[in-house]
Design an enzyme around this catalytic site. Structure first.
Site, PDB file in Angstrom:
ATOM      1  N   ALA A  64      79.333  26.756   2.581  1.00  0.00           N
ATOM      2  CA  ALA A  64      80.130  25.808   1.787  1.00  0.00           C
ATOM      3  C   ALA A  64      80.807  24.716   2.625  1.00  0.00           C
ATOM      4  O   ALA A  64      80.631  23.517   2.361  1.00  0.00           O
ATOM      5  CB  ALA A  64      81.142  26.580   0.946  1.00  0.00           C
ATOM      6  N   ASP A  76      82.186  30.343  -1.772  1.00  0.00           N
ATOM      7  CA  ASP A  76      81.639  29.015  -2.087  1.00  0.00           C
ATOM      8  C   ASP A  76      82.513  28.262  -3.077  1.00  0.00           C
ATOM      9  O   ASP A  76      82.515  27.034  -3.115  1.00  0.00           O
ATOM     10  CB  ASP A  76      80.218  29.139  -2.627  1.00  0.00           C
ATOM     11  CG  ASP A  76      79.271  29.396  -1.473  1.00  0.00           C
ATOM     12  OD1 ASP A  76      79.223  30.538  -1.002  1.00  0.00           O
ATOM     13  OD2 ASP A  76      78.634  28.433  -1.008  1.00  0.00           O
ATOM     14  N   LYS A 106      77.919  34.386  -1.861  1.00  0.00           N
ATOM     15  CA  LYS A 106      76.515  34.786  -1.787  1.00  0.00           C
ATOM     16  C   LYS A 106      76.247  36.031  -2.620  1.00  0.00           C
ATOM     17  O   LYS A 106      77.022  36.989  -2.573  1.00  0.00           O
ATOM     18  CB  LYS A 106      76.155  35.036  -0.315  1.00  0.00           C
ATOM     19  CG  LYS A 106      74.738  35.494  -0.047  1.00  0.00           C
ATOM     20  CD  LYS A 106      73.678  34.622  -0.683  1.00  0.00           C
ATOM     21  CE  LYS A 106      73.774  33.170  -0.264  1.00  0.00           C
ATOM     22  NZ  LYS A 106      72.935  32.286  -1.102  1.00  0.00           N
TER      23      LYS A 106
HETATM   24  O1  MRU Z   1      73.260  29.944   0.381  1.00  0.00           O
HETATM   25  P1  MRU Z   1      74.213  29.772   1.533  1.00  0.00           P
HETATM   26  O2  MRU Z   1      73.678  30.281   2.822  1.00  0.00           O
HETATM   27  O3  MRU Z   1      74.728  28.359   1.615  1.00  0.00           O
HETATM   28  O4  MRU Z   1      75.450  30.681   1.132  1.00  0.00           O
HETATM   29  C1  MRU Z   1      76.546  30.722   2.012  1.00  0.00           C
HETATM   30  C2  MRU Z   1      77.587  31.663   1.580  1.00  0.00           C
HETATM   31  O5  MRU Z   1      77.520  32.268   0.534  1.00  0.00           O
HETATM   32  C3  MRU Z   1      78.797  31.770   2.457  1.00  0.00           C
HETATM   33  O6  MRU Z   1      79.326  33.047   2.401  1.00  0.00           O
HETATM   34  C4  MRU Z   1      79.848  30.764   1.958  1.00  0.00           C
HETATM   35  O7  MRU Z   1      79.317  29.496   1.858  1.00  0.00           O
HETATM   36  C5  MRU Z   1      81.041  30.747   2.830  1.00  0.00           C
HETATM   37  S1  MRU Z   1      80.670  29.964   4.349  1.00  0.00           S
HETATM   38  C6  MRU Z   1      82.043  29.864   5.304  1.00  0.00           C
END
Ligand code: MRU
Length: 393
Positions: free
Chosen positions: A47, A238, A249
């Site tokens: 994110a 996110d 996620k």
């Molecule tokens: O699909 P992604 O790899 O972008 O998903 C990322 C996540 O779900 C992370 O846990 C989230 O963005 C937090 S990152 C500090």
């Protein structure tokens, strides 16, 4: 420090996360549309990192339009914003960062600056946003490390590290801070199907920092908890709704339910830019569904029989009632989250009541969202299921 995203004279330089850990390759992107493609294709993900990349995308659009009239300049920025925001829907940091850049452009033009001067202001703001993200991760590390006891077994999910941010990381930043304080940690990382952010990215960056990591397949988490091998779960986010519901996620919700079942604290680390006061609860958060091929194929080869379909729900929502605490750059925030998150965002009570009038009418509603953790202690008896929990009645 790993720098996954940085704006240079030549363009936006991105570490291609699709190729890690086998190859450390950097791509240089010169247009906002190119940045949107890189976000959609997971060259850059996480994110805060996609927020920083999108801000740079607006700066690239501004560079390209610096010789245009103020009116056309502003239209071209709007076009770039639309393309960038559409790239991935769940992480609010993306739209937040884009809006921030547009606000800066508007203020600059309203002050009488030319398109070229405004392009420079937007570019400076994009650099500042990147630096602020790293600073905010370091603060989160300081605040959150008190929740990580010496000798803790910590379960993490996906990649919420340096690679998912401008640097240092959110959840992994907290582990970095605890490690730097000399605490011994055992980190379990879920592999995180289908993109394998845990196997490929979390393991890669923790090993680079000398922090030991043990991988598990996603389905092993319950077995590990039932054996008493997990003291706390620590994840990123996110988007966090105003009531504390957390989109992260896919698989995060499963971990939160399991953690509650076993009396294990479940912590979320995220900057306040991940909090969306416009979403009153998790049901309002848009959840990205990606192409089924990402589940049906592995390393470019189909692994499922022809004829089988698949779903690829990329994120899930963990209800606030399962979240022990949220660690932000402003400090550790606990239930009732409507009030604590609003205060972390610097909103006054009146502003908060205006945003969510129903909460104002019934302020005690969130009071039964009790945190489960004694924050600096290990779970007393992690192997004992918490049978008294309202979830299982
Ligand atoms: O699909 P992604 O790899 O972008 O998903 C990322 C996540 O779900 C992370 O846990 C989230 O963005 C937090 S990152 C500090």
């Amino acid at each position: 420090m790993i720098v996954p995203v940085r704006l240079e004279h030549e363009g936006l330089v991105l570490l291609d996360q699709r190729l890690l850990p086998q190859e450390e390759t950097y791509l240089t992107i010169v247009t906002a549309a190119g940045v949107a493609d890189a976000i959609r294709d997971m060259v850059v993900r996480g994110a805060p990192a996609i927020g920083v990349a999108a801000a740079a995308g607006i700066a690239l659009a501004a560079r390209g339009a610096r010789d245009e009239s103020a009116e056309l300049f502003r239209t071209l920025l709007d076009d770039a914003a639309d393309v960038l925001i559409a790239a991935r829907p769940t992480a609010i940091n993306l739209a937040w960062a884009v809006q921030k850049m547009l606000d800066i452009a508007d203020a600059s033009l309203a002050g009488g600056a030319s398109s070229a001067e405004t392009a420079d202001a937007v570019e400076q703001a994009a650099h500042a946003l990147r630096e602020e993200d790293v600073a905010s991760n370091r603060l989160m590390g300081q605040h959150g490390s008190v929740l990580v006891p010496d000798g803790a077994n910590v379960l993490v999910h996906c990649n919420a590290g340096a690679l998912a941010t401008a640097g240092y990381g959110t959840a992994l930043g907290i582990l970095r801070a605890a490690h730097a304080e000399g605490k011994k940690l055992s980190v379990y990382a879920t592999e995180t199907r289908p993109y394998l952010q845990g196997t490929r990215l979390t393991a890669w960056e923790l090993i680079r920092d000398g922090i030991g990591v043990t991988l598990i397949t996603d389905g092993m988490a319950g077995a590990l908890m039932s054996r008493g091998d997990v003291d706390l779960v620590l994840v990123g986010a996110d988007r966090i709704a105003a009531n504390g519901d957390v989109a992260n996620k896919v698989g995060t919700y499963t971990l939160a339910v399991l953690a509650r079942r076993h009396g294990i604290p479940f912590y979320v680390a995220a900057p306040t830019s991940t909090v969306d006061p416009e979403c009153s609860d998790g049901a309002a958060i848009p959840i990205e569904e990606r192409h089924e091929d990402e589940v049906l194929h592995f390393l470019g080869q189909r692994i499922a029989p022809e004829g089988a379909g698949a779903r690829h729900i990329a994120f899930d929502v963990t209800p606030a009632s399962l979240v022990s605490a949220i660690i932000t750059e402003q400090g550790i925030v606990r239930a009732p989250y409507e009030r604590s998150l609003a205060s972390a965002l610097g909103m006054t009570e009146a502003e908060e009541d205006e945003a969510h009038p129903s909460d104002a009418a019934e302020p005690a509603e969130a009071a039964h969202e009790t945190p489960v953790d004694p924050p600096t202690e290990k779970a007393a008896s992690p192997t004992e299921p918490d049978d008294g929990d309202e979830l299982f009645h």
